[in-house]
Design a protein around this motif. Structure first.
Motif, PDB file in Angstrom:
ATOM      1  N   TYR A  49      23.999  -1.205  -3.375  1.00 51.61           N
ATOM      2  CA  TYR A  49      24.363  -1.182  -1.961  1.00 51.61           C
ATOM      3  C   TYR A  49      25.755  -1.773  -1.758  1.00 51.61           C
ATOM      4  O   TYR A  49      26.563  -1.236  -0.982  1.00 51.61           O
ATOM      5  N   ALA A  50      26.050  -2.859  -2.452  1.00 49.65           N
ATOM      6  CA  ALA A  50      27.368  -3.482  -2.321  1.00 49.65           C
ATOM      7  C   ALA A  50      28.480  -2.551  -2.772  1.00 49.65           C
ATOM      8  O   ALA A  50      29.563  -2.510  -2.167  1.00 49.65           O
ATOM      9  N   ALA A  51      28.244  -1.790  -3.839  1.00 47.13           N
ATOM     10  CA  ALA A  51      29.278  -0.912  -4.377  1.00 47.13           C
ATOM     11  C   ALA A  51      29.473   0.350  -3.546  1.00 47.13           C
ATOM     12  O   ALA A  51      30.602   0.843  -3.408  1.00 47.13           O
ATOM     13  N   LEU A  52      28.399   0.870  -2.961  1.00 50.12           N
ATOM     14  CA  LEU A  52      28.459   2.180  -2.325  1.00 50.12           C
ATOM     15  C   LEU A  52      28.568   2.132  -0.811  1.00 50.12           C
ATOM     16  O   LEU A  52      28.878   3.144  -0.188  1.00 50.12           O
ATOM     17  N   SER A  53      28.296   0.982  -0.212  1.00 49.23           N
ATOM     18  CA  SER A  53      28.270   0.915   1.247  1.00 49.23           C
ATOM     19  C   SER A  53      29.215  -0.151   1.764  1.00 49.23           C
ATOM     20  O   SER A  53      29.345  -1.228   1.192  1.00 49.23           O
ATOM     21  N   LYS A  54      29.886   0.176   2.855  1.00 47.09           N
ATOM     22  CA  LYS A  54      30.693  -0.820   3.554  1.00 47.09           C
ATOM     23  C   LYS A  54      30.056  -1.158   4.904  1.00 47.09           C
ATOM     24  O   LYS A  54      30.710  -1.701   5.793  1.00 47.09           O
ATOM     25  N   GLY A  55      28.804  -0.822   5.024  1.00 46.17           N
ATOM     26  CA  GLY A  55      28.122  -1.083   6.279  1.00 46.17           C
ATOM     27  C   GLY A  55      27.703  -2.523   6.431  1.00 46.17           C
ATOM     28  O   GLY A  55      27.956  -3.375   5.588  1.00 46.17           O
ATOM     29  N   ARG A  56      27.011  -2.796   7.517  1.00 40.37           N
ATOM     30  CA  ARG A  56      26.543  -4.158   7.762  1.00 40.37           C
ATOM     31  C   ARG A  56      25.350  -4.471   6.865  1.00 40.37           C
ATOM     32  O   ARG A  56      24.675  -3.579   6.370  1.00 40.37           O
ATOM     33  N   VAL A  57      25.095  -5.735   6.706  1.00 39.87           N
ATOM     34  CA  VAL A  57      23.968  -6.165   5.877  1.00 39.87           C
ATOM     35  C   VAL A  57      23.060  -7.074   6.697  1.00 39.87           C
ATOM     36  O   VAL A  57      23.487  -7.664   7.689  1.00 39.87           O
ATOM     37  N   PRO A  58      21.808  -7.210   6.284  1.00 34.05           N
ATOM     38  CA  PRO A  58      20.872  -8.042   7.046  1.00 34.05           C
ATOM     39  C   PRO A  58      21.223  -9.518   6.996  1.00 34.05           C
ATOM     40  O   PRO A  58      21.979  -9.972   6.143  1.00 34.05           O
ATOM     41  N   ARG A  59      20.625 -10.251   7.901  1.00 35.68           N
ATOM     42  CA  ARG A  59      20.764 -11.705   7.858  1.00 35.68           C
ATOM     43  C   ARG A  59      20.061 -12.246   6.616  1.00 35.68           C
ATOM     44  O   ARG A  59      19.285 -11.555   5.957  1.00 35.68           O
ATOM     45  N   ALA A  60      20.315 -13.522   6.322  1.00 40.69           N
ATOM     46  CA  ALA A  60      19.810 -14.123   5.088  1.00 40.69           C
ATOM     47  C   ALA A  60      18.295 -14.009   4.987  1.00 40.69           C
ATOM     48  O   ALA A  60      17.755 -13.653   3.930  1.00 40.69           O
ATOM     49  N   TRP A  61      17.587 -14.304   6.074  1.00 45.15           N
ATOM     50  CA  TRP A  61      16.133 -14.297   5.991  1.00 45.15           C
ATOM     51  C   TRP A  61      15.591 -12.899   5.714  1.00 45.15           C
ATOM     52  O   TRP A  61      14.594 -12.736   5.006  1.00 45.15           O
ATOM     53  N   LEU A  62      16.290 -11.856   6.218  1.00 41.85           N
ATOM     54  CA  LEU A  62      15.862 -10.496   5.934  1.00 41.85           C
ATOM     55  C   LEU A  62      16.145 -10.110   4.484  1.00 41.85           C
ATOM     56  O   LEU A  62      15.367  -9.397   3.853  1.00 41.85           O
TER      57      LEU A  62
END
Length: 466
Positions: free
Chosen positions: A396-409
């Motif tokens: 996901y880090a390599a292929l997406s520049k989108g937002r990511v969930p909060r830490a708990w998620l």
């Protein structure tokens, strides 16, 4: 211990974490071979041939493209960012929460995998020596870990690059000498031994008839490639050694050579298993039903001569140290660099290193109570569950520049998906007649990446994406 002191001299944090970036590539490649093999290969692989033939080579062939992916996709990124811990990459791309989540998943994965490997060696040494001295398993494991702590506490990865070379040499010499003892007992030449292996029904290499079987060719080949990606390329333990090479080109050379060496070495272990089972059948020697117990039982019986038990003990001791030393160093590095963010604190690093030894000792005692299956199968099965979230995070880090969930998620996803995969394996065989093998790793990783993408919209805009 003498080699460790000589190799590192006046060690500091730079030596412990990165080996001062001056390790020769050939030493890293040869040492990594022993760390990758460990006691699991030494004991479990020869015992596999009775039930699975040589179909393990299908997975070993898959390791080669896996090593190429690590060498030419992941290593350039790690060197470009000048990383000490590879999970810093997740922080660069997705923010500090992702970095901590990746490090946490690694800590659990490495504790479990390294403890299983070391557990097997502890069982063998306990049976060969500990029982004679009336030592409990806890004492045997504690003494092994104490030795590892003593020779790694100063030099860390800078020392391990060189001690792993010694351990690999001892391990390979041990299996060669055991094979030589079989040849001497049976009066076989090397050519005779090759013919015995080639003509044995246990030398079956391919499983292409049943796609639902766990050892089906394409399942194992593809799984082998991605097992290398996660257990080498996304593993701080293995990558920390590679990042001690002076240049990216040297590190890539080391990785490719290491991948190619894996094929003949595993073929040697499998061939040793065929020869040992063939000898036992000819001589009427009764062997244990469990493959992991075959080699220790045969060596301990005295059928191969009085010296072989000592050779075997040296081999498994070398395997024990190669399994534990770099794992403890990598766990210490990830904790200090990724979780508490205090890489310069040498006093903290020493305390954490000692604490990791104690924690691994507790894991070994836990597995002692829960063990039941083949250890090499246990290692790869654990990897399918524990390394899946890491592969999903990195993908996901390599292929997406989108937002990511909060830490708990992030943490919920990394816990929920492996649990869901476990449930899937329980129902798939009964409902659809399909038995998941190590390809479960890919299912696990894909589900993590999809969950990250689906929940990314919950995070406010502006989350780091480098």
């Amino acid at each position: 211990m003498a080699l460790s002191r000589h190799a590192t001299g006046h060690a500091n944090n730079a030596t412990f974490y990165r080996g001062n970036r001056r390790s020769p590539w050939w030493a890293v490649a040869f040492g990594m071979l022993g760390a990758s093999l460990s006691g699991v290969t030494f004991v479990s692989v020869p015992g596999m041939v009775a039930t699975q033939g040589m179909t393990y080579m299908q997975m070993c062939l898959g390791f080669v493209p896996g090593y190429l992916m690590v060498a030419f996709v992941l290593l350039p990124v790690y060197y470009r960012l000048d990383l000490t811990s590879i999970y810093t990459y997740l922080g660069v791309r997705l923010g500090s929460d992702a970095c901590r989540a990746g490090a946490a998943v690694f800590l659990v994965s490495k504790f479990a995998g390294a403890s299983v490997r070391l557990f097997l060696v502890c069982v063998i040494l306990q049976g060969m020596a500990g029982a004679g001295f009336r030592l409990p398993m806890a004492a045997t494991a504690a003494m092994l870990l104490l030795m590892v702590w003593l020779y790694t506490r100063r030099g860390g990865i800078g020392a391990i690059v060189w001690t792993d070379c010694l351990q690999t040499l001892v391990m390979l010499l041990s299996v060669v000498l055991i094979v030589a003892a079989v040849l001497q007992r049976e009066g076989w030449s090397v050519g005779d031994a090759v013919r015995q292996v080639a003509e044995s029904p246990m030398s079956r290499l391919w499983q292409t008839s049943d796609p639902s079987a766990r050892n089906y060719l394409w399942k194992q080949f593809v799984s082998g490639a991605f097992i290398v990606v996660v257990m080498t390329g996304l593993d701080q333990d293995m990558m920390q050694k590679n990042l001690t090479c002076r240049t990216l080109r040297q590190s890539q050379t080391n990785m490719v050579v290491n991948g190619l060496l894996y094929l003949p070495v595993n073929l040697l272990f499998l061939s040793a298993g065929v020869l040992l089972y063939t000898m036992a059948a000819r001589e009427g020697i009764v062997l244990p039903a469990k493959g992991d117990a075959m080699l220790p039982a045969l060596v301990g019986s005295g059928e191969l001569g009085d010296m072989v038990p000592y050779v075997f003990a040296l081999g498994v001791a070398a395997a024990a140290f190669s399994s534990a030393d770099s794992a403890l160093t990598a766990l210490t590095t990830s904790f200090c660099v990724d979780l508490v963010r205090r890489p310069a604190d040498e006093a903290l690093r020493r305390r954490v290193h000692a604490a990791m030894c104690v924690a691994m000792w507790l894991f070994i005692l836990l597995f002692d109570r829960l063990s039941g299956q083949s250890v090499i199968d246990a290692v790869y099965t654990l990897a399918s569950y524990t390394y899946g979230p890491l592969l999903g995070l990195f993908a996901y880090a390599a292929l997406s520049k989108g937002r990511v969930p909060r830490a708990w998620l992030l943490y919920i996803i990394c816990i929920f998906v492996p649990a869901a995969c476990y449930a899937l394996t329980r129902v798939s065989s009964s409902l659809w007649g399909y038995s998941f093998g190590y390809e479960l790793l890919l299912v696990n990783a894909c589900l993590v990446a999809v969950c990250l993408w689906l929940t990314g919209w919950l995070v406010p805009a502006g989350t780091a994406a480098g």
